[in-house]
Design a protein around this motif. Structure first.
Motif, PDB file in Angstrom:
ATOM      1  N   GLY A   1       0.831  -1.831  -0.339  1.00 31.80           N
ATOM      2  CA  GLY A   1       0.157   0.295  -0.179  1.00 31.80           C
ATOM      3  C   GLY A   1       1.280   0.882  -0.089  1.00 31.80           C
ATOM      4  N   LYS A   2       2.014   1.443  -0.833  1.00 34.16           N
ATOM      5  CA  LYS A   2       2.630   2.473  -0.590  1.00 34.16           C
ATOM      6  C   LYS A   2       3.348   2.492  -2.180  1.00 34.16           C
ATOM      7  N   PRO A   3       3.903   3.586  -2.239  1.00 29.48           N
ATOM      8  CA  PRO A   3       3.632   4.596  -3.319  1.00 29.48           C
ATOM      9  C   PRO A   3       4.837   4.053  -4.541  1.00 29.48           C
ATOM     10  N   LEU A   4       5.371   3.328  -5.394  1.00 27.44           N
ATOM     11  CA  LEU A   4       6.662   3.541  -5.711  1.00 27.44           C
ATOM     12  C   LEU A   4       8.108   4.119  -6.268  1.00 27.44           C
ATOM     13  N   ARG A   5       8.658   4.440  -6.794  1.00 21.22           N
ATOM     14  CA  ARG A   5       9.769   4.763  -7.817  1.00 21.22           C
ATOM     15  C   ARG A   5      10.444   3.989  -8.009  1.00 21.22           C
ATOM     16  N   MET A   6      10.776   4.414  -9.351  1.00 21.59           N
ATOM     17  CA  MET A   6      11.423   3.861 -10.461  1.00 21.59           C
ATOM     18  C   MET A   6      12.551   4.421 -10.818  1.00 21.59           C
ATOM     19  N   SER A   7      14.105   4.044 -10.664  1.00 13.46           N
ATOM     20  CA  SER A   7      14.947   3.870 -11.566  1.00 13.46           C
ATOM     21  C   SER A   7      15.749   2.921 -11.799  1.00 13.46           C
ATOM     22  N   SER A   8      17.067   3.468 -12.342  1.00 10.72           N
ATOM     23  CA  SER A   8      17.584   2.518 -12.644  1.00 10.72           C
ATOM     24  C   SER A   8      19.414   2.511 -12.821  1.00 10.72           C
ATOM     25  N   GLY A   9      19.800   1.809 -12.633  1.00 16.65           N
ATOM     26  CA  GLY A   9      21.355   1.859 -12.521  1.00 16.65           C
ATOM     27  C   GLY A   9      22.321   2.869 -13.385  1.00 16.65           C
ATOM     28  N   PRO A  10      21.971   2.393 -14.338  1.00 15.30           N
ATOM     29  CA  PRO A  10      22.402   3.465 -15.690  1.00 15.30           C
ATOM     30  C   PRO A  10      22.067   5.125 -15.500  1.00 15.30           C
ATOM     31  N   ALA A  11      20.876   5.361 -14.940  1.00 13.60           N
ATOM     32  CA  ALA A  11      20.700   6.753 -14.363  1.00 13.60           C
ATOM     33  C   ALA A  11      21.016   7.390 -13.255  1.00 13.60           C
ATOM     34  N   ILE A  12      21.843   6.521 -12.637  1.00  8.10           N
ATOM     35  CA  ILE A  12      22.740   7.218 -11.971  1.00  8.10           C
ATOM     36  C   ILE A  12      24.105   7.001 -11.969  1.00  8.10           C
ATOM     37  N   GLN A  13      24.241   7.787 -11.896  1.00  3.19           N
ATOM     38  CA  GLN A  13      26.025   8.076 -12.261  1.00  3.19           C
ATOM     39  C   GLN A  13      27.495   9.350 -11.790  1.00  3.19           C
ATOM     40  N   HIS A  14      26.526   9.460 -10.835  1.00  4.03           N
ATOM     41  CA  HIS A  14      26.581  10.245  -9.670  1.00  4.03           C
ATOM     42  C   HIS A  14      25.934   9.676  -8.318  1.00  4.03           C
ATOM     43  N   ALA A  15      26.781  10.398  -7.297  1.00  2.00           N
ATOM     44  CA  ALA A  15      26.535   9.778  -5.968  1.00  2.00           C
ATOM     45  C   ALA A  15      25.116  11.497  -5.599  1.00  2.00           C
ATOM     46  N   GLY A  16      25.270  11.986  -6.748  1.00  2.00           N
ATOM     47  CA  GLY A  16      24.460  13.327  -6.507  1.00  2.00           C
ATOM     48  C   GLY A  16      22.742  13.057  -6.938  1.00  2.00           C
ATOM     49  N   ASP A  17      23.039  11.991  -7.713  1.00  2.00           N
ATOM     50  CA  ASP A  17      21.776  11.423  -8.626  1.00  2.00           C
ATOM     51  C   ASP A  17      21.067  10.657  -7.718  1.00  2.00           C
ATOM     52  N   LEU A  18      21.686   9.536  -7.243  1.00  2.00           N
ATOM     53  CA  LEU A  18      21.338   8.786  -5.631  1.00  2.00           C
ATOM     54  C   LEU A  18      20.770   9.907  -4.957  1.00  2.00           C
ATOM     55  N   ALA A  19      21.825  10.606  -4.483  1.00  2.00           N
ATOM     56  CA  ALA A  19      20.801  11.859  -3.095  1.00  2.00           C
ATOM     57  C   ALA A  19      20.029  12.185  -3.613  1.00  2.00           C
ATOM     58  N   ALA A  20      19.453  12.713  -4.641  1.00  2.00           N
ATOM     59  CA  ALA A  20      18.760  13.438  -5.276  1.00  2.00           C
ATOM     60  C   ALA A  20      16.708  12.298  -5.094  1.00  2.00           C
ATOM     61  N   VAL A  21      17.299  10.793  -5.353  1.00  2.00           N
ATOM     62  CA  VAL A  21      16.190  10.652  -4.708  1.00  2.00           C
ATOM     63  C   VAL A  21      16.168  10.353  -3.412  1.00  2.00           C
TER      64      VAL A  21
END
Ligand SMILES: Nc1ncnc2c1ncn2[C@@H]1O[C@H](COP(=O)(O)OP(=O)(O)OP(=O)(O)O)[C@@H](O)[C@H]1O
Length: 341
Positions: free
Chosen positions: A80-100
């Motif tokens: 019963g929770k929302p889903l956020r979708m991402s992928s390894g190739p879209a996370i090329q810097h630690a900052g990309d992941l921090a934002a998510v």
């Protein structure tokens, strides 16, 4: 469309992604096959529900098209929770992941597809996030740089990978549960197809469904795609959607009785005719057919091993006597037995 397209286990067009979305099972009960994984996931989600906490992090491992994205969606739906979708190739810097991570709401399910392709710096940030729901953000540069801790909302990470062997141990160890998805039995694929045909309002008989299932490489994505091609065929040519129509449609698309595609056949041809059945090393094989070693290892090989055409040995890949028989090539190691498969 070529024969490589139709049996490739990856999605091949936008239209297919839309079509897949419509056919995706929404709950564990609707999800066909993978009985063991389903039971394990059910328990994990129920226990989290009883304790009112987020479910442990889950790693889904297995070849493409077996239902990893579908399972991630089901985990979110069942919790019963929302889903956020991402992928390894879209996370090329630690900052990309921090934002998510910093924008997740409490309990959210974060799905990272192809997690083995994430940047190393992001992996390290993920360790702390998974364990303590916290990250350290670097502020400033050089000697004056300081790290500022940031608390995150508790979340469940669902990682998917076709190459679990490529994940660093510290990351793998932080998942509470790893599900290894297996290729589907033909009878399970028949159920997937039966459900899809009903949803598409396509009246096809049992024999026809069984024939499609047998040529789908144990993979629901391919089964659903072949079903669509058969539907096209019947639409254009008229008549019943029966065994004869399925055979005609799939012959047109060059999908043989085992579901082998051009790349599989190229690999087998090289092994049987150029290397006398092997052993052949993975890289030699990849160069010989002009493909990435990763594709051969994660897509082609698992299926050829599963249907008994090749085996893996410490010295390389070896063709089985069944492979010689199926392709009608004389076996230098023994007698030629046509039609054994
Ligand atoms: N167990 C299942 N029962 C019914 N349909 C399924 C099942 N598994 C997968 N499918 C269908 O197969 C298609 C592909 O599934 P999905 O996208 O989840 O695969 P995947 O393993 O995530 O592949 P990839 O890693 O390439 O994205 C979807 O249309 C989905 O509806």
């Amino acid at each position: 469309m070529t024969d490589i397209d139709i049996t490739t286990p990856e999605p091949i067009s936008e239209a297919e992604l839309v079509f897949e979305g419509a056919l995706r099972p929404k709950s564990l009960d609707e999800f066909v096959g993978q009985a063991k994984v389903r039971g394990q996931l059910q328990l994990l989600l129920q226990a989290a529900g009883i304790q009112g906490r987020t479910a442990d992090h889950i790693l889904l491992a297995g070849p493409p098209g077996l239902g990893k994205t579908t399972l991630a969606m089901i985990v979110a739906h069942e919790s019963g929770k929302p889903l956020r979708m991402s992928s390894g190739p879209a996370i090329q810097h630690a900052g990309d992941l921090a934002a998510v991570l910093s924008s997740l709401v409490p309990g959210e399910v974060l799905f990272i597809d192809e997690i083995h392709r994430m940047a190393r710096s992001a992996e390290e940030m993920l360790y702390l996030a998974m364990e303590d729901f916290r990250i350290d953000i670097m502020v400033g540069k050089g000697a004056g740089a300081t790290s500022v801790p940031l608390d995150l909302a508790p979340f469940t990470l669902v990682g998917a990978t076709t190459r679990s062997g490529m994940l660093p141990n510290p990351l793998r160890d932080r998942f509470g549960f790893t599900a290894h998805l297996e290729f589907y039995a033909d009878s399970e694929l028949e159920q997937v197809l039966h459900r899809a045909a009903r949803m598409l309002d396509f009246d096809i008989d049992r024999e026809g469904l069984a024939e499609i299932a047998g040529r789908s490489r144990g993979t629901p994505r391919i089964a659903n795609r072949l079903l669509r091609r058969v539907r096209d065929y019947v639409l254009v040519h008229g008549g019943d959607a029966d065994l004869a129509a399925v055979k005609a449609a799939l012959t047109l698309y060059d999908v043989d009785e085992l579901g082998l595609d051009r790349l599989d056949r190229a690999v087998m041809d090289i092994m049987l005719t150029r290397f006398g059945g092997g052993p052949v090393g993975l890289n030699t094989l990849a160069v010989s057919v002009g493909e990435e070693a990763e594709t051969i290892e994660s897509v082609v090989e698992p299926f050829l091993v599963r249907i008994g055409l090749i085996t893996r040995t410490p010295r390389g890949r070896v063709a089985t006597p069944q492979a010689f028989a199926h392709f009608g090539v004389a076996n230098p190691q023994g007698s030629f037995l046509p039609g054994v498969l």
